[in-house]
Structures are given as structure tokens and as C-alpha cells.
Write an enzyme that holds these catalytic residues in place. Structure first.
Site, PDB file in Angstrom:
ATOM      1  N   TYR A 184       0.890  -1.277  -0.083  1.00 11.90           N
ATOM      2  CA  TYR A 184       0.032  -0.042  -0.063  1.00 11.90           C
ATOM      3  C   TYR A 184       0.882   1.256  -0.143  1.00 11.90           C
ATOM      4  CZ  TYR A 184       0.977   0.802   5.126  1.00 11.90           C
ATOM      5  OH  TYR A 184       1.461   1.268   6.185  1.00 11.90           O
TER       6      TYR A 184
ATOM      7  N   ARG B  74       8.332   4.713  -4.307  1.00 12.43           N
ATOM      8  CA  ARG B  74       8.247   3.901  -3.236  1.00 12.43           C
ATOM      9  C   ARG B  74       7.464   2.730  -3.523  1.00 12.43           C
ATOM     10  NH1 ARG B  74       7.299   5.373   3.222  1.00 12.43           N
ATOM     11  NH2 ARG B  74       5.109   5.826   2.159  1.00 12.43           N
TER      12      ARG B  74
ATOM     13  N   ARG C 268      -6.999 -20.854  -2.298  1.00 14.31           N
ATOM     14  CA  ARG C 268      -6.176 -20.630  -1.336  1.00 14.31           C
ATOM     15  C   ARG C 268      -5.032 -21.323  -1.595  1.00 14.31           C
ATOM     16  NH1 ARG C 268      -4.476 -21.853   3.729  1.00 14.31           N
ATOM     17  NH2 ARG C 268      -4.112 -19.935   5.239  1.00 14.31           N
TER      18      ARG C 268
ATOM     19  N   LYS D 242       6.519  -1.717   2.199  1.00 15.43           N
ATOM     20  CA  LYS D 242       5.258  -1.229   2.623  1.00 15.43           C
ATOM     21  C   LYS D 242       4.080  -2.110   2.328  1.00 15.43           C
ATOM     22  CE  LYS D 242       2.953   3.364   3.283  1.00 15.43           C
ATOM     23  NZ  LYS D 242       3.515   3.484   4.611  1.00 15.43           N
TER      24      LYS D 242
ATOM     25  N   GLU E 262      11.865   1.823  14.614  1.00 16.77           N
ATOM     26  CA  GLU E 262      10.960   2.910  14.158  1.00 16.77           C
ATOM     27  C   GLU E 262       9.876   2.967  14.969  1.00 16.77           C
ATOM     28  OE1 GLU E 262       9.759   2.461  10.307  1.00 16.77           O
ATOM     29  OE2 GLU E 262       9.520   0.226  10.386  1.00 16.77           O
TER      30      GLU E 262
END
Length: 284
Positions: free
Chosen positions: A32, A51, A99, A147, A179
Site C-alpha cells: 500500500y 516507493r 487458497r 510497505k 521506528e
């Protein structure tokens, strides 16, 4: 009701549905991005686009939109939802398939979702009073530089912080702060040095962090990209965080103890003002 972008269509949010077999839902096999919006325009969009492409490549995720198309979707959503200030959220998953831990067959179309969220970024109460933080062990997976939507531990950390009367948490691994749960971490030493951990697989390469480091150097401030401990943070003259949704917030307390005078520090406030100037200059 908001308009949402889903796989090429603009839909009312209550009609934007994805398959129960989507790999983002089943495996967090998705990435995301979140881009801030001021005056109806995107902040530092080129950094976010870069990014995004890096995250897609790191996971080998397919993505059909080119740069011009992706930018136009962002702008269309802002216009359709009449968003003046807030965020545009983008998510790309590997798509829907039965799946299986193995990736689906080549040619499986990805799921691409974008939506807007109104938020007061400039006049934020947290920027005025500063954040109260706790420290927690960093128990995330080893590729925090990508991310992904694998954010369960970040959610748990924020919930634990709230249970202790704090706003958020700094995560600690091998004795040093990596972080925040959703932000990059900074301290200011007694001699005025700005200290933040260097980029690695342990932390996200923040777009706001990147722009902020350039501002720090342009202002002639001393920058140290190195690890720091919780004890060093508690002894610092100031501390602050950076993220796309907050810009820069001062940190005033950590683990129940004040940092500096226990109030937003002058350098953090100065850097926030400088970053806001940068954000307006970067609008596109």
C-alpha cells in the site's frame, strides 16, 4: 458517500467489493501507499510513486497502471470526492485465486484499490501538544522496508499504547529503536545533532523522512544516521516522528518520562514548519 477506485472502475464505496479469495485478505499478499493531500493536490507524489514501484518489485507483484494513469486516478479521486485536505490510500494485492501458499498462475489480475480520507493535517492537535509514547519489543517480520499490509503487530502496538494512556509506541530490537509503529523516529542530542536510524530491512524508507533529511542538511544542522537506544532517547533534548499522514510530530514523553522539558521542542517545531513549506512547494 465516497467514490472508490476498484480495478478500473469508480464506484460508490458501498459497491466496491472484492473476492473473499483475494490474497490481500487471506495472506496480506499486498502493498500500500498513503499520499497526503493539501489544497486538493498531492504532496511529494514522486517520492510515493517511487516507493510504490520499489514495493511492487520487492514482492514481484503485477501492476497494470503506468505512471501517468496512476497519477490521473489519484487526481480523479480527489476531484470526485472534493477532498481539500487529507489522504489518498492505495492498495495492490496479487489478486484472487484459490487458497494456496504458492503464488497464483501468471496472468492473474491484481486487485487495485484507491480511496480518499479527509483529515486535518496542518492544524493537528497532536502537533501542538506532542506525542506520548511507550517502547515495545519489535516483533515484526524481517522485511519492514517493504510497505506491505502486514500490519497486525503495528495495530497491537498501538492498542497496547492506548491501554497505557499513550498515543503510540517506538519499537525496539537489539536494544535500539527501529521506528514507530507507523512512523520514523528521531532524537536531538544535547549538542543539537539530529539522529535517526539508517535505512535497512528493519525499517520503512519513509518519504517524509527522505524529504526531512534533505531539509535538515539544507539548514546546516548536524545529521547522524545511526541507531540509538531508549536510554539515549530519554536523555535527548528533543524527539520527534515523521510520517506522510502526520508530517512531523514532537515527542514529549517516553515510557512515562519526559523528553527534554516535556513539551514540544523548538527544533521539532521548526522542522515541522519547514516541512509544511516543502509540502506546499511539492504539490502536484
Amino acid at each position: 458517500m465516497r467514490t472508490v477506485y476498484l480495478n478500473g472502475a469508480y464506484l460508490p464505496e458501498d459497491q466496491a467489493n472484492i473476492s473473499v479469495f483475494d490474497r490481500g485478505f487471506m495472506f496480506a499478499d499486498s502493498i500500500y501507499e498513503v499520499t497526503a493531500v493539501l489544497d486538493g493536490k498531492l504532496v511529494d507524489y514522486q517520492r510515493h510513486r517511487g516507493r510504490l514501484r520499489r514495493s511492487l518489485a520487492a514482492l514481484g507483484l503485477p501492476f497494470g497502471l503506468d505512471d501517468a494513469q496512476l497519477l490521473q486516478v489519484h487526481r480523479d479521486l480527489i476531484q470526485r470526492n472534493q477532498l481539500g485536505e487529507g489522504l489518498v490510500y492505495l492498495q495492490v494485492s496479487r489478486g484472487a485465486a484459490d487458497r494456496n501458499f504458492l503464488f497464483p498462475a501468471a496472468g492473474t489480475p491484481p486487485t487495485v484499490v484507491l480511496y480518499t480520507q479527509a483529515k486535518a493535517i496542518i492544524d493537528s492537535p497532536l502537533a501542538q501538544r506532542g506525542l506520548v509514547l511507550i517502547s515495545l519489543p519489535d516483533l515484526r517480520w524481517g522485511r519492514s522496508d517493504i510497505k506491505t499490509t502486514q500490519l497486525l503487530y503495528a495495530c497491537m502496538a498501538k492498542e497496547q499504547a492506548r491501554a497505557q494512556g499513550a498515543d503510540d509506541a517506538w519499537l525496539v530490537r537489539d536494544g535500539c529503536v527501529t521506528e514507530g509503529s507507523s512512523n520514523n523516529a528521531f532524537i536531538v542530542t544535547a549538542n543539537g545533532s539530529v539522529v535517526t536510524r539508517p535505512l535497512s530491512t528493519a525499517l520503512l524508507p519513509g518519504t517524509t523522512r527522505d524529504a526531512l533529511l534533505a531539509l535538515v542538511q539544507a539548514e546546516g544542522l548536524r545529521l547522524e544516521e545511526r541507531a540509538f537506544t531508549v536510554e539515549e532517547a530519554l536523555a535527548a533534548s528533543e524527539a520527534f516522528i515523521s510520517s506522510s499522514s502526520s508530517f512531523i510530530y514532537p515527542v514529549v514523553r517516553l515510557d512515562g518520562q519526559p523528553i527534554g522539558h516535556g513539551t514540544p521542542g523548538p527544533l521539532a517545531q521548526r522542522l515541522r514548519a519547514l516541512y509544511i513549506e516543502h509540502a506546499y512547494a511539492s504539490l502536484g
